[in-house]
Design a protein around this motif. Structure first.
Motif, PDB file in Angstrom:
ATOM      1  N   UNK A 141      39.122  47.788  47.208  1.00 12.44           N
ATOM      2  CA  UNK A 141      38.869  49.027  47.035  1.00 12.44           C
ATOM      3  C   UNK A 141      39.949  49.628  45.782  1.00 12.44           C
ATOM      4  N   UNK A 142      40.577  49.237  45.475  1.00 11.22           N
ATOM      5  CA  UNK A 142      41.408  48.950  44.304  1.00 11.22           C
ATOM      6  C   UNK A 142      41.030  49.145  43.489  1.00 11.22           C
ATOM      7  N   UNK A 143      40.159  48.035  42.790  1.00 11.89           N
ATOM      8  CA  UNK A 143      39.028  47.799  42.085  1.00 11.89           C
ATOM      9  C   UNK A 143      38.293  48.367  42.121  1.00 11.89           C
ATOM     10  N   UNK A 144      37.527  49.181  42.374  1.00 16.36           N
ATOM     11  CA  UNK A 144      36.833  50.127  42.480  1.00 16.36           C
ATOM     12  C   UNK A 144      36.819  51.313  42.351  1.00 16.36           C
ATOM     13  N   UNK A 241      27.958  46.636  36.114  1.00 13.54           N
ATOM     14  CA  UNK A 241      28.640  45.475  36.543  1.00 13.54           C
ATOM     15  C   UNK A 241      29.492  45.572  37.619  1.00 13.54           C
ATOM     16  N   UNK A 242      29.775  47.148  37.731  1.00 11.37           N
ATOM     17  CA  UNK A 242      30.530  47.390  39.082  1.00 11.37           C
ATOM     18  C   UNK A 242      30.205  46.954  40.280  1.00 11.37           C
ATOM     19  N   UNK A 249      33.537  40.842  44.836  1.00 18.98           N
ATOM     20  CA  UNK A 249      34.790  40.291  45.821  1.00 18.98           C
ATOM     21  C   UNK A 249      34.574  40.469  47.140  1.00 18.98           C
ATOM     22  N   UNK A 250      33.392  41.341  47.941  1.00 24.54           N
ATOM     23  CA  UNK A 250      33.201  41.601  49.262  1.00 24.54           C
ATOM     24  C   UNK A 250      32.903  40.523  49.842  1.00 24.54           C
ATOM     25  N   UNK A 251      32.571  39.563  49.448  1.00 21.89           N
ATOM     26  CA  UNK A 251      31.910  38.287  49.602  1.00 21.89           C
ATOM     27  C   UNK A 251      31.039  37.524  49.844  1.00 21.89           C
TER      28      UNK A 251
END
Length: 294
Positions: A141-144, A241-242, A249-251
């Motif tokens: 969530x920080x990366x988002x 890309x996002x 990252x969420x698996x």
């Protein structure tokens, strides 16, 4: 091409309708009215915008003229490079992955996707967030939130030419009135002349109003809108890309994460699942072969 066709149709209909009503096109040939309006518009454009925006506006106009939007090949290659990087992230050591993202120009992965390599901003965007993933301290969530902020910043920068041209378009009708007023002032100085001469002077002055409104709503405004459409479509590459990297990252598995990115592509341009799978498998095999040869 569509811009040129549209301008030809617009001019043809306006001038053709004017001639059909009995008007003479030669009356519209008032070069100094054009000099006043276009010169004032250019001057205000230069006053209102820094030189970087002025230069970028020239590039944006060329992009709009050439309809330089991502094609299906570019979407497939972007998904392909993301798939290859995610596979590396899953199976290789940190040092091996860093070799790709620290020096993408010499990376076999990036070299397999030339359209991505040609887009330096997109390449840097991909490498920056893959590097953050490798570090491993940041949560999804920080990366988002960081991605959203950067994409918004990129969007603001890319749409500056649109805003600059739209400002010119908004001011052109008023500049047309300025030219018309100057023409009327000239006509007032000839009140002692014959009605034919006075009428020609008043008609020449009114051409300024016509030119200002026409340039605003039929030329500069539509071009500004086309620039916005083209640049918005190019900015979608960052959203792809996002969504792909966040899903990873969420698996999600790399192939599943690609589907998150693919779904952000407009339905008109979205490649099929089969096309994505074929492209990623072929690219993966080619990259592997290059690494073995090296």
């Amino acid at each position: 091409m569509s811009i040129l066709i549209g301008l030809v149709v617009t001019l043809g209909c306006v001038l053709g309708g004017f001639m059909a009503m009995g008007g003479k096109v030669s009356v519209l040939a008032q070069p100094w009215e054009f000099v006043i309006i276009c010169g004032a518009a250019l001057g205000t454009f230069l006053v209102a915008n820094p030189m970087a925006t002025v230069k970028d506006t020239g590039r944006a106009c060329m992009e709009a003229l050439k309809q330089k939007v991502p094609k299906q090949t570019e979407y497939l290659e972007t998904l392909g490079v993301l798939h290859s990087l995610m596979r590396e992230l899953r199976s290789k050591s940190r040092a091996e992955v860093e070799a790709h993202i620290d020096n993408p120009e010499e990376s076999a992965i990036f070299q397999a996707f030339p359209t991505v390599m040609a887009n330096k901003d997109l390449t840097n965007f991909i490498c920056d967030y893959c590097r953050i993933i490798i570090i491993g301290n940041a949560r999804p969530f920080e990366i988002e939130a960081l991605m959203d902020e950067e994409i918004q910043t990129i969007r603001r920068d890319k749409l500056k030419p649109y805003q600059a041209l739209q400002g010119v378009a908004d001011g052109l009708p008023a500049l047309g009135i300025v030219a018309a007023v100057l023409g009327v002032i000239k006509a007032m100085g000839a009140l002692d002349q014959s009605p034919e001469i006075l009428g020609a002077l008043v008609g020449a002055a009114l051409v300024g109003t016509f030119v200002g409104i026409f340039m605003s709503y039929a030329v500069v405004g539509p071009i500004a809108t086309k620039i916005k459409i083209v640049r918005e479509k190019n900015n979608r590459m960052y959203v792809i890309v996002k969504q792909t990297l966040l899903a990873y990252m969420n698996g999600s598995l790399p192939q599943v994460a690609l589907e998150f990115g693919r779904k952000t592509i407009s339905a008109y341009d979205r490649p099929s699942i089969d096309a994505v799978e074929e492209n990623t498998l072929n690219a993966g095999g080619a990259a592997g072969a290059e690494k073995q040869a090296a």
